[in-house]
Design a protein around this motif. Sequence first.
Motif, PDB file in Angstrom:
ATOM      1  N   PHE A 156       8.083 -46.051  16.521  1.00 55.42           N
ATOM      2  CA  PHE A 156       7.016 -46.987  16.200  1.00 55.42           C
ATOM      3  C   PHE A 156       6.026 -46.326  15.241  1.00 55.42           C
ATOM      4  CE2 PHE A 156       8.522 -47.647  20.529  1.00 55.42           C
ATOM      5  CZ  PHE A 156       8.986 -48.957  20.441  1.00 55.42           C
ATOM      6  N   GLU A 163       4.651 -51.797  27.133  1.00 54.39           N
ATOM      7  CA  GLU A 163       4.445 -51.177  25.821  1.00 54.39           C
ATOM      8  C   GLU A 163       4.219 -52.242  24.740  1.00 54.39           C
ATOM      9  OE1 GLU A 163       7.982 -48.699  25.325  1.00 54.39           O
ATOM     10  OE2 GLU A 163       6.813 -46.971  25.975  1.00 54.39           O
ATOM     11  N   LYS A 198       3.114 -50.992  21.312  1.00 53.33           N
ATOM     12  CA  LYS A 198       4.204 -50.481  20.474  1.00 53.33           C
ATOM     13  C   LYS A 198       5.063 -51.622  19.935  1.00 53.33           C
ATOM     14  CE  LYS A 198       4.517 -46.079  22.948  1.00 53.33           C
ATOM     15  NZ  LYS A 198       5.361 -45.218  23.797  1.00 53.33           N
TER      16      LYS A 198
END
Length: 375
Positions: free
Chosen positions: A101, A164, A167
């Motif tokens: 990422f 996440e 991300k």
Amino acid sequence: MKFNLMTLDEDDRDVYITGNFNAWNPKDPNFKMTKIDNAHYFIDIADEKLPDIIEYKFTKGGWGNVEIDKYDNITANKKVKKTDKESNNKVEKWRINWGPFKKEFFPNVELIDEAFYSPQLDKTRKVWALLPYNYHETEQDYPVLYLQDAQNLFNESSAFGNWEIDKKLALLAEYGRGNLIVIAVEHGNNDRIKEYIFDNEEVTEGAEGKKYLRFITDTLKPFVDKNYRTKKDRDNTGIGGSSLGALISIYAGFLYPEVYSKLMIFSPSLWVEPNNDFPLMKFSKAFYTKVYLYGGAKEGSQMVERIEKFETALQTWELQDYFNFETKTSINDEGTHQEFYWSQEFPRAIEWLYYDTLEDPTTIKKQTSTTEKNG
């Protein structure tokens, strides 16, 4: 036509070819490539299955595992003519579970309030806003997604892992699909069950789901719309969550269809409503609502069977002209009831709910760039 592939970035994952010949399905068993050795693969595709101009990419079983270049950048679609008969290709690297990422695309994470007051519940709640990475450099208005259980959405110290979403939003932004605001609402800890159960006293005494939904809809949303550049209409407003957070999000969509048009429903706790006894509002015109349903085959409480039954109920309510549903159901044969699998599904759900596509991301990136230049 024969497609040859050479890659030195080798692991145990199978390799697939995908393109404009299979609706960009990144894990189509009919287009799994044959492994020659650790670096070489091939596939022969019958001419009648291919268009004259072929656009394609290679994946290791999904867009989260697609080919990238040695600098971790998105690769352009490959193009060949069917008359070429053979195509030689090289892949330098592969994504692994959507990573790596890029930090320059990470969203701006802002704490709206450490103790946002809910008059409906007479309690306070920690609320976050995840804004597009370039939010403060633009004057653009953005669609919004309200998500439950903020503790498990992007908190690295979460006991159960996290989605996440910071991300995943960075990844979506890199692909040109990150133009939305996510409002993350922390659950009530010991009161979580009470607040996510609508009115089922058999599950929990003093259920407060009605009050919680009024808090999100009547108090939090107006605040967000006033203080952030949002697209306020229902077509640009969604709500979602996982488990009990998904269940209360179903109620939100059914009771406030004039507010929410997109429902992200991951592993919903449908055991609470085994007969799908959801209250439905009758309007003069059925609201068009998109519902993204996800479940894991290895989850308990007959997850897949309950999702299938819920799908049937959606179709019945649609025939009764209560709603105009469009549904997308994703079942992960390996999925268990945990954040890791919801994390993997999140980008796909965003793509379908807000960008109306599951096609190759670079196509959308080009379209988005053109739209922004022309807009």
